[in-house]
Design an enzyme around this catalytic site. Sequence first.
Site, PDB file in Angstrom:
ATOM      1  N   HIS A  17       0.865  -1.204   0.000  1.00 48.84           N
ATOM      2  CA  HIS A  17       0.000   0.000   0.000  1.00 48.84           C
ATOM      3  C   HIS A  17       0.888   1.237   0.000  1.00 48.84           C
ATOM      4  O   HIS A  17       1.465   1.603   1.030  1.00 48.84           O
ATOM      5  CB  HIS A  17      -0.901   0.015   1.243  1.00 48.84           C
ATOM      6  CG  HIS A  17      -1.870   1.175   1.265  1.00 48.84           C
ATOM      7  ND1 HIS A  17      -3.184   1.023   1.668  1.00 48.84           N
ATOM      8  CD2 HIS A  17      -1.733   2.485   0.941  1.00 48.84           C
ATOM      9  CE1 HIS A  17      -3.799   2.198   1.598  1.00 48.84           C
ATOM     10  NE2 HIS A  17      -2.927   3.114   1.170  1.00 48.84           N
ATOM     11  N   HIS A  19       1.470   5.347  -2.031  1.00 48.66           N
ATOM     12  CA  HIS A  19       0.989   6.377  -2.970  1.00 48.66           C
ATOM     13  C   HIS A  19       2.179   6.987  -3.701  1.00 48.66           C
ATOM     14  O   HIS A  19       3.065   7.559  -3.058  1.00 48.66           O
ATOM     15  CB  HIS A  19       0.226   7.471  -2.215  1.00 48.66           C
ATOM     16  CG  HIS A  19      -0.981   6.938  -1.516  1.00 48.66           C
ATOM     17  ND1 HIS A  19      -2.233   6.936  -2.082  1.00 48.66           N
ATOM     18  CD2 HIS A  19      -1.111   6.350  -0.308  1.00 48.66           C
ATOM     19  CE1 HIS A  19      -3.093   6.370  -1.236  1.00 48.66           C
ATOM     20  NE2 HIS A  19      -2.441   6.003  -0.153  1.00 48.66           N
ATOM     21  N   ARG A  21       1.600   9.130  -6.443  1.00 52.67           N
ATOM     22  CA  ARG A  21       1.176  10.416  -7.034  1.00 52.67           C
ATOM     23  C   ARG A  21       1.544  10.507  -8.516  1.00 52.67           C
ATOM     24  O   ARG A  21       1.697   9.501  -9.177  1.00 52.67           O
ATOM     25  CB  ARG A  21       1.767  11.612  -6.268  1.00 52.67           C
ATOM     26  CG  ARG A  21       1.612  11.543  -4.759  1.00 52.67           C
ATOM     27  CD  ARG A  21       0.182  11.556  -4.303  1.00 52.67           C
ATOM     28  NE  ARG A  21       0.082  11.769  -2.867  1.00 52.67           N
ATOM     29  CZ  ARG A  21      -0.902  11.292  -2.119  1.00 52.67           C
ATOM     30  NH1 ARG A  21      -1.873  10.560  -2.641  1.00 52.67           N
ATOM     31  NH2 ARG A  21      -0.949  11.547  -0.837  1.00 52.67           N
ATOM     32  N   ASN A  45      -5.640   6.452  -6.295  1.00 54.20           N
ATOM     33  CA  ASN A  45      -6.350   7.708  -6.011  1.00 54.20           C
ATOM     34  C   ASN A  45      -5.546   8.914  -6.498  1.00 54.20           C
ATOM     35  O   ASN A  45      -5.273   9.850  -5.752  1.00 54.20           O
ATOM     36  CB  ASN A  45      -6.696   7.840  -4.516  1.00 54.20           C
ATOM     37  CG  ASN A  45      -5.450   7.937  -3.634  1.00 54.20           C
ATOM     38  OD1 ASN A  45      -4.392   7.418  -3.971  1.00 54.20           O
ATOM     39  ND2 ASN A  45      -5.579   8.629  -2.512  1.00 54.20           N
ATOM     40  N   LYS A 101      -9.692  -1.192  -5.598  1.00 57.81           N
ATOM     41  CA  LYS A 101      -9.663  -0.446  -4.332  1.00 57.81           C
ATOM     42  C   LYS A 101     -10.980   0.279  -4.125  1.00 57.81           C
ATOM     43  O   LYS A 101     -11.456   1.022  -4.998  1.00 57.81           O
ATOM     44  CB  LYS A 101      -8.511   0.564  -4.364  1.00 57.81           C
ATOM     45  CG  LYS A 101      -8.393   1.456  -3.134  1.00 57.81           C
ATOM     46  CD  LYS A 101      -7.816   0.723  -1.925  1.00 57.81           C
ATOM     47  CE  LYS A 101      -7.942   1.517  -0.644  1.00 57.81           C
ATOM     48  NZ  LYS A 101      -6.792   2.347  -0.330  1.00 57.81           N
ATOM     49  N   HIS A 138     -10.532   0.766   1.840  1.00 59.92           N
ATOM     50  CA  HIS A 138     -10.347   1.831   2.833  1.00 59.92           C
ATOM     51  C   HIS A 138     -11.575   1.718   3.744  1.00 59.92           C
ATOM     52  O   HIS A 138     -12.659   2.186   3.402  1.00 59.92           O
ATOM     53  CB  HIS A 138     -10.270   3.204   2.160  1.00 59.92           C
ATOM     54  CG  HIS A 138      -9.997   4.290   3.150  1.00 59.92           C
ATOM     55  ND1 HIS A 138      -8.808   4.972   3.206  1.00 59.92           N
ATOM     56  CD2 HIS A 138     -10.761   4.787   4.162  1.00 59.92           C
ATOM     57  CE1 HIS A 138      -8.848   5.847   4.208  1.00 59.92           C
ATOM     58  NE2 HIS A 138     -10.033   5.759   4.788  1.00 59.92           N
ATOM     59  N   HIS A 176      -4.546  -0.491   5.984  1.00 55.07           N
ATOM     60  CA  HIS A 176      -4.137   0.338   7.134  1.00 55.07           C
ATOM     61  C   HIS A 176      -5.085   0.201   8.319  1.00 55.07           C
ATOM     62  O   HIS A 176      -5.657   1.178   8.809  1.00 55.07           O
ATOM     63  CB  HIS A 176      -3.966   1.820   6.757  1.00 55.07           C
ATOM     64  CG  HIS A 176      -4.978   2.371   5.791  1.00 55.07           C
ATOM     65  ND1 HIS A 176      -6.322   2.293   5.993  1.00 55.07           N
ATOM     66  CD2 HIS A 176      -4.822   3.012   4.602  1.00 55.07           C
ATOM     67  CE1 HIS A 176      -6.954   2.868   4.977  1.00 55.07           C
ATOM     68  NE2 HIS A 176      -6.065   3.297   4.120  1.00 55.07           N
ATOM     69  N   ASP A 249       1.347   2.767   3.485  1.00 53.22           N
ATOM     70  CA  ASP A 249       0.483   3.915   3.230  1.00 53.22           C
ATOM     71  C   ASP A 249       1.294   5.208   3.195  1.00 53.22           C
ATOM     72  O   ASP A 249       0.834   6.255   3.662  1.00 53.22           O
ATOM     73  CB  ASP A 249      -0.664   4.012   4.240  1.00 53.22           C
ATOM     74  CG  ASP A 249      -1.747   4.973   3.765  1.00 53.22           C
ATOM     75  OD1 ASP A 249      -1.747   5.343   2.580  1.00 53.22           O
ATOM     76  OD2 ASP A 249      -2.587   5.371   4.597  1.00 53.22           O
ATOM     77  N   HIS A 253       2.330  14.680   0.721  1.00 52.11           N
ATOM     78  CA  HIS A 253       1.618  15.909   0.345  1.00 52.11           C
ATOM     79  C   HIS A 253       2.603  17.070   0.425  1.00 52.11           C
ATOM     80  O   HIS A 253       3.460  17.096   1.328  1.00 52.11           O
ATOM     81  CB  HIS A 253       0.451  16.188   1.300  1.00 52.11           C
ATOM     82  CG  HIS A 253      -0.680  15.231   1.141  1.00 52.11           C
ATOM     83  ND1 HIS A 253      -1.547  15.276   0.081  1.00 52.11           N
ATOM     84  CD2 HIS A 253      -1.066  14.175   1.900  1.00 52.11           C
ATOM     85  CE1 HIS A 253      -2.433  14.305   0.199  1.00 52.11           C
ATOM     86  NE2 HIS A 253      -2.169  13.611   1.284  1.00 52.11           N
TER      87      HIS A 253
HETATM   88  C1  NCD Z   1      -3.925   8.825   1.580  1.00 52.87           C
HETATM   89  C2  NCD Z   1      -3.513   9.830   0.494  1.00 52.87           C
HETATM   90  O1  NCD Z   1      -3.051  10.907   0.851  1.00 52.87           O
HETATM   91  O2  NCD Z   1      -3.660   9.516  -0.680  1.00 52.87           O
HETATM   92  N1  NCD Z   1      -4.096   9.536   2.801  1.00 52.87           N
HETATM   93  C3  NCD Z   1      -4.069   9.017   4.036  1.00 52.87           C
HETATM   94  O3  NCD Z   1      -4.300   9.770   4.986  1.00 52.87           O
HETATM   95  N2  NCD Z   1      -3.777   7.772   4.271  1.00 52.87           N
HETATM   96  C4  NCD Z   1      -5.127   8.070   1.164  1.00 52.87           C
HETATM   97  C5  NCD Z   1      -5.456   6.891   2.008  1.00 52.87           C
HETATM   98  O4  NCD Z   1      -4.805   5.859   1.925  1.00 52.87           O
HETATM   99  O5  NCD Z   1      -6.393   6.983   2.796  1.00 52.87           O
HETATM  100 ZN    ZN Z   2      -3.330   5.020   1.352  1.00 53.48          ZN
END
Ligand code: NCD
Ligand code: ZN
Length: 347
Positions: A17, A19, A21, A45, A101, A138, A176, A249, A253
């Site tokens: 898991h 991200h 981006r 996402n 997902k 989720h 998560h 996870d 950001h």
């Molecule tokens: C994740 C994200 O920023 O894409 N954020 C998070 O707080 N975990 C999305 C997710 O896995 O919920």
């Molecule tokens: Zn996530």
Amino acid sequence: MVTVTKNFEILQPDDWHVHFREGDMLHMVTNYSSRINNRCIAMPNTIEPITNTIKAKSYKKKIEQASKYNFNPLIPCYLTENLDSNDFRLGLQNGIFFGAKLYPTNATTNSKKGITDLSKIYNLFEILEEENSPLLIHGEKVSENIDIFDREQTFIDEELKKIRNTFQNLKIVLEHVSTAYGVNYIKENKNIAGTITPHHMLLTKKDVFFDDKINPHHYCMPVVKNETDLIELRNAASQNNNKFFLGTDSAPHHTRDKTYDLSSKPGIFSAPCSIELYAEIFEQENALDKLETFASINGPIFYGLPINSSKIKLQKKEWIVPEISRYKDIEVKNFYANKKINWKVAN
Ligand code: NCD
Ligand code: ZN
């Protein structure tokens, strides 16, 4: 009694898991994960979510191109209420999608196009079950009258139990997992596993919520909970239970999107130190000898994939996690910034 205290090797892990981006952010973060892992589930996402095979193929290629190391990003389909079910099935059959997902609407970052009424996508769950493909969830129910700390439990009681009973052969991963309640649900039910992040084993709500503000660098979905939950998560990860495996996870950001109130984007960026943090946690649990099972074995067995054959080496070596990761205009605060870790992966 655990005897491992110095350098040790484990089979190469996978991150189930993470991200990645897009654009410059993708370029900045990819190698933190691909330096260590053989496979990563790249969460779909993105700003335009990955809802069809064309987008999935192109996204996979972008991640592969951004990586200096050979590794395999796996892309689940982002479920929506108006998905093209033929394309979905073909994508699963041809290995373009790695399962799917489920994001409940507005549960987290980029989940606006997620699912409000789960009964509308039961046909997609049926396809997943028929194709023996996993459903990644989720697991939070979001509505005005549900407290943020109760979202996971409410989702399990009001949605997950129904899905579990209706599709008994469907492989489900509660992503998560953040509560003792969730850990117990996974333990007691068939065909369901959970990923556990480092931050849910290191933080409690006292690290996030203050009188009139939050610490946005500890703010994620699901939000971290109580000490009792943290202890259950640590036990689940470190006691050789094959239903739990590694999923960081890691969710970067830009610092400008991290504000000190609940309008902040949720997500914690741990990729620069994630395997090292897991090692730290397992050492605290006197369970370093169980790290390999959690990081490298339980995931592939649950997903029916081969276990990796190469190894990585963890060295006992103190280092301080840098505060920020930067690339071009991108600036992200690292989880565990300026703190000391005792383990480091050898190059
Ligand atoms: C994740 C994200 O920023 O894409 N954020 C998070 O707080 N975990 C999305 C997710 O896995 O919920
Ligand atoms: Zn996530």
